[in-house]
Scaffold this motif. Sequence first.
Motif, short mmCIF file in Angstrom:
data_model
loop_
_atom_site.label_atom_id
_atom_site.label_comp_id
_atom_site.label_asym_id
_atom_site.label_seq_id
_atom_site.Cartn_x
_atom_site.Cartn_y
_atom_site.Cartn_z
N VAL A 116 -2.02 3.82 -11.05
CA VAL A 116 -1.55 2.41 -11.10
C VAL A 116 -0.15 2.34 -11.85
CG1 VAL A 116 -1.93 0.30 -12.48
CG2 VAL A 116 -3.78 1.19 -11.31
N VAL A 117 0.89 1.89 -11.44
CA VAL A 117 2.37 1.77 -12.14
C VAL A 117 2.64 0.41 -12.34
CG1 VAL A 117 4.76 2.43 -11.89
CG2 VAL A 117 2.91 4.11 -11.33
N TYR A 118 2.81 0.10 -13.62
CA TYR A 118 3.34 -1.29 -13.89
C TYR A 118 4.46 -1.54 -14.26
CZ TYR A 118 3.39 -6.15 -15.63
OH TYR A 118 3.91 -7.32 -16.04
N GLY A 128 -2.56 2.53 -6.02
CA GLY A 128 -2.96 3.30 -4.74
C GLY A 128 -4.11 3.91 -4.74
N SER A 129 -4.83 4.41 -3.93
CA SER A 129 -5.66 5.48 -3.52
C SER A 129 -5.76 5.75 -2.19
CB SER A 129 -7.10 5.00 -4.37
OG SER A 129 -7.76 4.08 -3.38
N ILE A 130 -6.49 6.86 -1.93
CA ILE A 130 -6.59 7.23 -0.42
C ILE A 130 -7.76 6.36 0.24
CG2 ILE A 130 -7.54 9.15 1.01
CD1 ILE A 130 -4.74 9.56 -0.36
N GLU A 131 -8.53 5.80 -0.66
CA GLU A 131 -9.75 4.90 -0.10
C GLU A 131 -9.11 3.49 0.41
OE1 GLU A 131 -13.21 4.40 -2.30
OE2 GLU A 131 -13.58 6.59 -2.67
N THR A 132 -8.38 2.88 -0.60
CA THR A 132 -7.71 1.85 -0.31
C THR A 132 -6.25 1.64 0.01
OG1 THR A 132 -6.88 1.66 -2.65
CG2 THR A 132 -9.14 1.01 -2.52
N GLY A 133 -5.36 2.86 0.30
CA GLY A 133 -3.97 2.61 0.69
C GLY A 133 -3.25 2.22 -0.56
N ALA A 134 -2.14 2.04 -0.53
CA ALA A 134 -0.98 1.52 -1.41
C ALA A 134 -0.54 0.05 -1.26
CB ALA A 134 0.27 2.41 -1.53
N LYS A 142 -0.65 -12.10 -4.69
CA LYS A 142 -1.47 -11.33 -3.90
C LYS A 142 -0.94 -9.98 -3.49
CE LYS A 142 -4.83 -11.30 -0.14
NZ LYS A 142 -5.32 -12.32 0.90
N PRO A 143 -1.35 -8.87 -3.87
CA PRO A 143 -1.10 -7.50 -3.47
C PRO A 143 -0.85 -7.56 -1.81
CG PRO A 143 -2.78 -7.35 -4.87
CD PRO A 143 -2.74 -8.74 -4.57
N VAL A 144 0.17 -6.83 -1.51
CA VAL A 144 0.33 -6.57 -0.22
C VAL A 144 0.55 -5.05 0.18
CG1 VAL A 144 1.69 -8.74 0.27
CG2 VAL A 144 3.22 -6.59 -0.42
N SER A 145 0.25 -4.46 1.18
CA SER A 145 0.36 -3.15 1.45
C SER A 145 1.58 -2.61 1.81
CB SER A 145 -0.70 -3.05 2.87
OG SER A 145 -2.02 -3.32 2.67
N ILE A 219 -0.12 6.97 -5.81
CA ILE A 219 0.52 6.00 -5.16
C ILE A 219 1.26 6.27 -3.88
CG2 ILE A 219 2.03 4.22 -5.20
CD1 ILE A 219 1.25 3.56 -8.04
N VAL A 220 2.07 7.37 -3.88
CA VAL A 220 2.92 8.08 -2.87
C VAL A 220 1.94 8.56 -1.98
CG1 VAL A 220 4.52 9.98 -2.09
CG2 VAL A 220 5.14 8.60 -3.95
N GLU A 221 0.83 9.16 -2.07
CA GLU A 221 -0.06 9.94 -1.11
C GLU A 221 -0.81 8.79 -0.27
OE1 GLU A 221 -0.15 14.18 -3.13
OE2 GLU A 221 -2.07 12.90 -3.25
N ALA A 222 -1.17 7.60 -1.14
CA ALA A 222 -1.86 6.68 -0.51
C ALA A 222 -1.09 5.99 0.53
CB ALA A 222 -2.24 5.81 -1.64
N ALA A 223 0.24 5.93 0.27
CA ALA A 223 1.35 5.35 1.07
C ALA A 223 1.67 6.11 2.28
CB ALA A 223 2.63 4.76 0.62
#
Length: 251
Positions: A116-118, A128-134, A142-145, A219-223
Amino acid sequence: MKKMITNLSNIAREAGAAIMEVRSKGFDVLNKDDKSPVTAADIASNKVIAKHLAELYPEIPVLSEEGTKIPYEERKLWKDFFLVDPLDGTKEFIKDNGEFCVCIALMRENRPVLGVVYAPTQDTLYTGSIETGAQVSRKGEKPVSISTTPPAEGEGLNIVGSRSHPAPALAEYLETLNVKEMTPAGSAIKFCLVAEGKAHQYPRFNPTMEWDTAAGQAIVEAAGGSMLGLDGKEFPYNKENLRNAGFIVKA
């Protein structure tokens, strides 16, 4: 993972609000033992994060920039832990250019698996996470991919680099590439620019610390991107010495 992302996102936002409160009132700058700067905003953010992590996840230890005096013999046994930079980009915060952020990562087997980066001045939250994507959420929406955007064949590269820590080796490296644009930026926001497709690469030759990179790497890897050491190998964490060597983040 989704529930933890929600919890850590809320914590990061509250920590960001604490930073902004200090920013609005003014602050002194002190030097830590390693000569790096620290302000009341670093301390206020760390208090918020430590309090909520202890309440929500008492079983998971925390390694923070503002709480590093944990013996290696103890932390090397950790399976899971949180790696925290309560105010990443303290130099940018002092310059008041807005390029600072709160970073929280969940580490598992010494790998960043959730980040998480704010960025409070922009009210922009990257997760981001590998499970959920970024995802990215701006202004509380609302968050967008998001996903990385590798360069097309022959396309000039958009590079993002450190604003406050330029390195001669970086200039030499860039000479080997077809660079379209080089954009300086502060803090872990550079990782996020790669993650959302606004930059192709973030090369880093100057030292960082583990809490500077973990959340951004997750986050980068999740993306869909990657982060490897300059030797091309997997980037190590929870080392005895928490200082990082160089690395390259790629879309």
